[in-house]
Design a protein around this motif. Sequence first.
Motif, mmCIF file in Angstrom:
data_model
loop_
_atom_site.group_PDB
_atom_site.id
_atom_site.type_symbol
_atom_site.label_atom_id
_atom_site.label_comp_id
_atom_site.label_asym_id
_atom_site.label_seq_id
_atom_site.Cartn_x
_atom_site.Cartn_y
_atom_site.Cartn_z
ATOM 1 N N GLU A 177 6.086 6.769 28.705
ATOM 2 C CA GLU A 177 5.675 7.394 27.450
ATOM 3 C C GLU A 177 6.704 7.003 26.396
ATOM 4 O O GLU A 177 7.895 7.249 26.560
ATOM 5 N N VAL A 178 6.235 6.366 25.321
ATOM 6 C CA VAL A 178 7.118 5.844 24.287
ATOM 7 C C VAL A 178 6.754 6.452 22.936
ATOM 8 O O VAL A 178 5.588 6.434 22.534
ATOM 9 N N MET A 179 7.765 7.005 22.241
ATOM 10 C CA MET A 179 7.523 7.465 20.877
ATOM 11 C C MET A 179 7.227 6.262 19.994
ATOM 12 O O MET A 179 7.983 5.298 19.976
ATOM 13 N N LYS A 180 6.142 6.334 19.262
ATOM 14 C CA LYS A 180 5.771 5.246 18.359
ATOM 15 C C LYS A 180 5.048 5.853 17.162
ATOM 16 O O LYS A 180 3.887 6.247 17.251
ATOM 17 N N ASN A 181 5.773 5.938 16.050
ATOM 18 C CA ASN A 181 5.209 6.512 14.832
ATOM 19 C C ASN A 181 4.621 5.410 13.953
ATOM 20 O O ASN A 181 5.116 4.279 13.927
ATOM 21 N N PHE A 182 3.585 5.762 13.217
ATOM 22 C CA PHE A 182 2.902 4.815 12.333
ATOM 23 C C PHE A 182 2.826 5.414 10.925
ATOM 24 O O PHE A 182 1.789 5.954 10.533
ATOM 25 N N PRO A 183 3.921 5.343 10.164
ATOM 26 C CA PRO A 183 3.946 5.984 8.847
ATOM 27 C C PRO A 183 3.046 5.275 7.838
ATOM 28 O O PRO A 183 2.875 4.055 7.889
ATOM 29 N N THR A 184 2.485 6.051 6.934
ATOM 30 C CA THR A 184 1.751 5.495 5.807
ATOM 31 C C THR A 184 2.745 5.087 4.722
ATOM 32 O O THR A 184 3.926 5.466 4.769
ATOM 33 N N ASP A 185 2.281 4.349 3.725
ATOM 34 C CA ASP A 185 3.154 3.989 2.608
ATOM 35 C C ASP A 185 3.664 5.237 1.909
ATOM 36 O O ASP A 185 4.848 5.330 1.559
ATOM 37 N N SER A 186 2.769 6.197 1.697
ATOM 38 C CA SER A 186 3.187 7.426 1.013
ATOM 39 C C SER A 186 4.188 8.199 1.852
ATOM 40 O O SER A 186 5.131 8.800 1.325
ATOM 41 N N GLY A 187 4.014 8.161 3.183
ATOM 42 C CA GLY A 187 4.970 8.835 4.064
ATOM 43 C C GLY A 187 6.339 8.173 4.030
ATOM 44 O O GLY A 187 7.371 8.853 4.019
ATOM 45 N N LEU A 188 6.359 6.850 3.995
ATOM 46 C CA LEU A 188 7.628 6.123 3.898
ATOM 47 C C LEU A 188 8.323 6.433 2.580
ATOM 48 O O LEU A 188 9.540 6.678 2.539
ATOM 49 N N ARG A 189 7.548 6.430 1.492
ATOM 50 C CA ARG A 189 8.147 6.693 0.179
ATOM 51 C C ARG A 189 8.674 8.126 0.088
ATOM 52 O O ARG A 189 9.763 8.363 -0.446
ATOM 53 N N LYS A 190 7.922 9.059 0.616
ATOM 54 C CA LYS A 190 8.354 10.464 0.571
ATOM 55 C C LYS A 190 9.669 10.655 1.320
ATOM 56 O O LYS A 190 10.564 11.386 0.870
ATOM 57 N N LYS A 191 9.789 9.987 2.457
ATOM 58 C CA LYS A 191 10.982 10.136 3.290
ATOM 59 C C LYS A 191 12.184 9.381 2.707
ATOM 60 O O LYS A 191 13.311 9.884 2.715
ATOM 61 N N LEU A 192 11.937 8.178 2.181
ATOM 62 C CA LEU A 192 13.044 7.291 1.826
ATOM 63 C C LEU A 192 13.393 7.259 0.340
ATOM 64 O O LEU A 192 14.522 6.913 -0.016
ATOM 65 N N ALA A 193 12.461 7.601 -0.528
ATOM 66 C CA ALA A 193 12.725 7.514 -1.971
ATOM 67 C C ALA A 193 13.957 8.307 -2.407
ATOM 68 O O ALA A 193 14.746 7.821 -3.229
ATOM 69 N N PRO A 194 14.191 9.516 -1.879
ATOM 70 C CA PRO A 194 15.392 10.258 -2.300
ATOM 71 C C PRO A 194 16.705 9.625 -1.826
ATOM 72 O O PRO A 194 17.769 9.940 -2.368
ATOM 73 N N LEU A 195 16.623 8.745 -0.824
ATOM 74 C CA LEU A 195 17.826 8.188 -0.196
ATOM 75 C C LEU A 195 18.105 6.753 -0.624
ATOM 76 O O LEU A 195 19.169 6.214 -0.322
ATOM 77 N N THR A 196 17.121 6.125 -1.296
ATOM 78 C CA THR A 196 17.215 4.696 -1.588
ATOM 79 C C THR A 196 16.775 4.396 -3.015
ATOM 80 O O THR A 196 16.270 5.266 -3.726
ATOM 81 N N ARG A 197 16.960 3.160 -3.406
ATOM 82 C CA ARG A 197 16.426 2.668 -4.682
ATOM 83 C C ARG A 197 15.824 1.288 -4.449
ATOM 84 O O ARG A 197 16.025 0.695 -3.390
ATOM 85 N N GLU A 198 15.093 0.807 -5.428
ATOM 86 C CA GLU A 198 14.431 -0.508 -5.326
ATOM 87 C C GLU A 198 13.573 -0.599 -4.067
ATOM 88 O O GLU A 198 13.518 -1.637 -3.398
ATOM 89 N N LEU A 199 12.878 0.482 -3.751
ATOM 90 C CA LEU A 199 12.081 0.543 -2.527
ATOM 91 C C LEU A 199 10.759 -0.203 -2.743
ATOM 92 O O LEU A 199 10.008 0.088 -3.670
ATOM 93 N N ARG A 200 10.495 -1.153 -1.870
ATOM 94 C CA ARG A 200 9.261 -1.935 -1.935
ATOM 95 C C ARG A 200 8.642 -2.020 -0.554
ATOM 96 O O ARG A 200 9.356 -2.186 0.440
ATOM 97 N N ILE A 201 7.327 -1.917 -0.504
ATOM 98 C CA ILE A 201 6.612 -1.963 0.770
ATOM 99 C C ILE A 201 5.541 -3.044 0.720
ATOM 100 O O ILE A 201 4.740 -3.095 -0.222
ATOM 101 N N LEU A 202 5.543 -3.909 1.708
ATOM 102 C CA LEU A 202 4.487 -4.903 1.889
ATOM 103 C C LEU A 202 3.645 -4.426 3.060
ATOM 104 O O LEU A 202 4.105 -4.406 4.198
ATOM 105 N N ARG A 203 2.412 -4.019 2.778
ATOM 106 C CA ARG A 203 1.538 -3.490 3.823
ATOM 107 C C ARG A 203 0.490 -4.540 4.194
ATOM 108 O O ARG A 203 -0.299 -4.970 3.362
#
Length: 215
Positions: A177-203
């Motif tokens: 059994e392996v943990m494997k998360n599949f975040p959405t773009d909005s989920g990534l931005r919500k989690k990382l935007a406060p901690l980073t800058r110049e955040l870009r996602i290629l989906r």
Amino acid sequence: MINTDMVAYYAKRASTYEEIYQRPERQDELLTLQVRVQELMEGHDVLELACGTGFWTEQIAASAKSVYATDINPEMIELAKAKQLPAGKATFALADLNTFQPDRPFTACFLGFWWSHVGRQDQVRFIAQLREKLGKDILLVMIDNGYVEEQSTPIARTDADGNTYQFRTLPNGERYEVMKNFPTDSGLRKKLAPLTRELRILRLEYYWLLSCRIK
């Protein structure tokens, strides 16, 4: 019996791991990612965490100033060392990414297919630890899988923190059994935007690539 030892799982998958990069329907996307990684890493001193078989180490080394690639599995490190890499560009080390302490400065960090294994409840702390170890303004590049209906391994369960898990079966029949998360773009931005800058996602369909600088 279901095993949850992810380190053991990847150690036993080492020799066949790169079969996932041979699927015909994913070749165009992999080429897109390879080109983008080389563009992003050009001229950088790169720390690669969880380098696995060295598939992405090879792409990083093509344009980076240097790459220091680490993995917790000696089986993976041996495969990575066997890659045809530019002389003097790559160094390898056996290390746990959670406890690794760099002894040199880096300007970029690459994380291939590991963010999905970081628990949602631990992700902010994970980024904070990277900042503590590498400093502010470090370039962070991550690649991981998207979930594709009827092609991806089905989700077996979801825990109380929202982490999703898959059952993986090795050729010898062992089940993990392996943990494997599949975040959405909005989920990534919500989690990382406060901690980073110049955040870009290629989906893409099968993969996503995120680049940012840690604040």
